[in-house]
Enzyme design. Structure first.
Site, PDB file in Angstrom:
ATOM      1  N   GLN A 152      -4.676  -1.708   9.846  1.00 57.12           N
ATOM      2  CA  GLN A 152      -4.607  -3.041   9.260  1.00 57.12           C
ATOM      3  C   GLN A 152      -5.240  -4.087  10.186  1.00 57.12           C
ATOM      4  OE1 GLN A 152      -3.434  -3.693   6.117  1.00 57.12           O
ATOM      5  NE2 GLN A 152      -3.962  -5.842   6.384  1.00 57.12           N
ATOM      6  N   ASP A 168     -11.445   2.555   4.451  1.00 58.69           N
ATOM      7  CA  ASP A 168     -11.798   1.129   4.470  1.00 58.69           C
ATOM      8  C   ASP A 168     -13.310   0.921   4.384  1.00 58.69           C
ATOM      9  OD1 ASP A 168      -9.902  -0.894   4.563  1.00 58.69           O
ATOM     10  OD2 ASP A 168      -9.408  -0.529   6.666  1.00 58.69           O
ATOM     11  N   LYS A 219       0.848  -1.207   0.000  1.00 62.21           N
ATOM     12  CA  LYS A 219       0.000   0.000   0.000  1.00 62.21           C
ATOM     13  C   LYS A 219       0.880   1.253   0.000  1.00 62.21           C
ATOM     14  CE  LYS A 219      -3.690  -2.434   2.371  1.00 62.21           C
ATOM     15  NZ  LYS A 219      -4.103  -2.949   3.684  1.00 62.21           N
TER      16      LYS A 219
HETATM   17  N1  GUN Z   1      -6.803  -6.923   6.254  1.00 62.96           N
HETATM   18  C1  GUN Z   1      -7.149  -7.647   5.163  1.00 62.96           C
HETATM   19  N2  GUN Z   1      -7.911  -6.901   4.331  1.00 62.96           N
HETATM   20  C2  GUN Z   1      -8.053  -5.689   4.908  1.00 62.96           C
HETATM   21  C3  GUN Z   1      -8.716  -4.493   4.525  1.00 62.96           C
HETATM   22  O1  GUN Z   1      -9.360  -4.378   3.481  1.00 62.96           O
HETATM   23  N3  GUN Z   1      -8.602  -3.450   5.399  1.00 62.96           N
HETATM   24  C4  GUN Z   1      -7.924  -3.555   6.566  1.00 62.96           C
HETATM   25  N4  GUN Z   1      -7.897  -2.480   7.359  1.00 62.96           N
HETATM   26  N5  GUN Z   1      -7.292  -4.634   6.949  1.00 62.96           N
HETATM   27  C5  GUN Z   1      -7.346  -5.703   6.124  1.00 62.96           C
END
Ligand code: GUN
Length: 291
Positions: free
Chosen positions: A96, A119, A52
Site C-alpha cells: 500500500q 499493481d 481489499k
Molecule cells: N494507494 C492509493 N492507490 C493505490 C494503488 O493503486 N496501489 C497501491 N499499492 N497503493 C495505493
C-alpha cells in the site's frame, strides 16, 4: 442533464465474470491469493486495505493482510516482499502506497516479482504496457477507467481523450493504455498538467475528459464542451462541519455544474473507486491463471 456512469453497478458485472473464472481455477485445484502489505497506520490506507481484504473474502480468494509497524525498516520490508515472492499460495502482492518516509518505495517495487505485481508498478510491467505486451499488469485505476468507458458503450477508438494529470499511477499510464492499438484503445490522447498553457482550451476539445489531478472540484463548466464524457478519478476530503464525520468526499470535478453540460459523468464516490478494487481482483485472478 447527463447520464450517470455507475461504477458500483459496472463493478458488480466485473465480479460476476470473475466468480466464474475463479470457479474454473478452483476446479483445477487453484485458488488465487492476494497479499496486501500495509506499513504504518495511515487511516485512509487502513480503510483501503480493509476493503481489499473484504472483497477477496467475498469472492473466495485467499487473502493475506500483512500489517507492519510504522518504524519497519527497508531491510525488513524487503525481506517480507521476498518471502511473498516465494510463497506459492500468493499470486498477487500489493504494498500500500504511500509508505512511511524511511521506505524507498521504488526499491520495494523493483523487488516485487513482476509476475505477482498486480499493481502494475514494476518497471517490467510499465515496459510491457508501453510495448503493447498484454501479458503484463496494468495499474488498477487506469484499467478501471477504461473498463467504465467500455461497459458504458462509449466509443474510445478515434476519440480525443484529454487527461488532466501526469502521475505514474493514473495520468501517464492511462495515456499509454488508451492509445494502445485494439479494443479499449486507439484514442487520440492529450495529457495536460499544472504547467500546461491554454488548459481550458484543450480540455474543451475533449470528447472524453478524465480528471486525475487531486484538486477538489478543479474542473468547472468552462473546461468542458457540451456533450463530453467526464470521468472523475479524484477522491478529496474537504472539511464540512455540517456532517458528522467532519468532512465530505468530492472529486476533481465540480459535479453539479459539469453534469449540466456532459453527456455522461461518473459520481464521487461510486464512480472510479469501486472499479479500482474490481480491477485489483481481476489482476489477481489473471496472475493466478498465468502461473
Ligand atoms: N494507494 C492509493 N492507490 C493505490 C494503488 O493503486 N496501489 C497501491 N499499492 N497503493 C495505493
Amino acid at each position: 442533464m447527463s447520464r450517470l456512469i455507475e461504477g458500483r453497478t459496472i463493478a458488480e458485472k466485473v465480479y460476476a465474470g470473475l466468480r466464474s473464472e475463479i470457479a474454473e481455477l478452483k476446479k483445477r485445484g487453484r485458488t488465487p491469493g492476494l497479499a496486501v502489505v500495509l506499513v504504518g497506520d495511515n487511516p485512509a490506507s487502513r480503510a483501503y486495505v480493509r476493503s481489499k481484504d473484504k472483497m477477496c473474502r467475498d469472492l473466495g480468494l485467499h487473502s493475506v493482510k500483512l500489517e507492519l509497524p510504522a518504524d519497519t525498516t527497508q531491510a525488513e520490508l524487503l525481506a517480507r516482499v521476498r518471502e511473498l515472492n516465494g510463497d506459492p499460495a500468493i499470486h498477487g502482492i500489493l504494498v500500500q502506497s504511500p509508505p512511511p518516509k524511511q521506505i524507498d518505495e521504488a526499491a520495494i517495487v523493483r523487488a516485487l516479482d513482476p509476475a505477482k505485481d498486480v499493481d502494475g508498478f514494476h518497471p517490467t510491467n510499465v515496459a510491457k504496457l508501453a510495448l503493447g505486451d498484454v501479458s503484463g499488469f496494468v495499474p488498477c485505476t487506469p484499467l478501471g477507467c477504461q473498463r467504465l468507458l467500455i461497459e458504458s458503450g462509449i466509443e474510445i477508438s478515434g476519440a480525443h481523450v484529454v487527461i488532466l494529470g501526469r502521475s505514474m499511477i493514473v495520468g501517464k499510464t492511462l495515456a499509454l493504455l488508451l492509445m494502445r492499438k485494439g479494443r479499449g484503445g486507439d484514442a487520440t490522447v492529450t495529457v495536460v498538467h499544472s504547467r500546461s498553457r491554454r488548459l481550458a482550451e484543450i480540455t474543451r476539445s475533449a470528447d472524453i475528459l478524465i480528471a486525475a489531478i487531486g484538486q477538489p472540484e478543479f474542473v468547472r463548466a468552462e473546461h468542458v464542451c457540451e456533450g463530453a464524457v467526464v470521468i472523475d478519478v479524484g477522491i478529496n476530503r474537504v472539511d464540512d462541519p455540517m456532517v458528522e464525520r467532519g468532512y465530505r468526499l468530492v472529486g476533481d470535478v465540480a459535479f453539479t455544474e459539469v453534469s449540466e453540460k456532459a453527456s455522461a459523468i461518473t459520481p464521487v464516490p461510486g464512480g472510479v473507486g469501486p472499479m479500482t478494487i474490481a480491477m485489483l481482483m481481476s489482476n489477481t485472478v489473471k496472475a493466478c491463471g498465468q502461473m
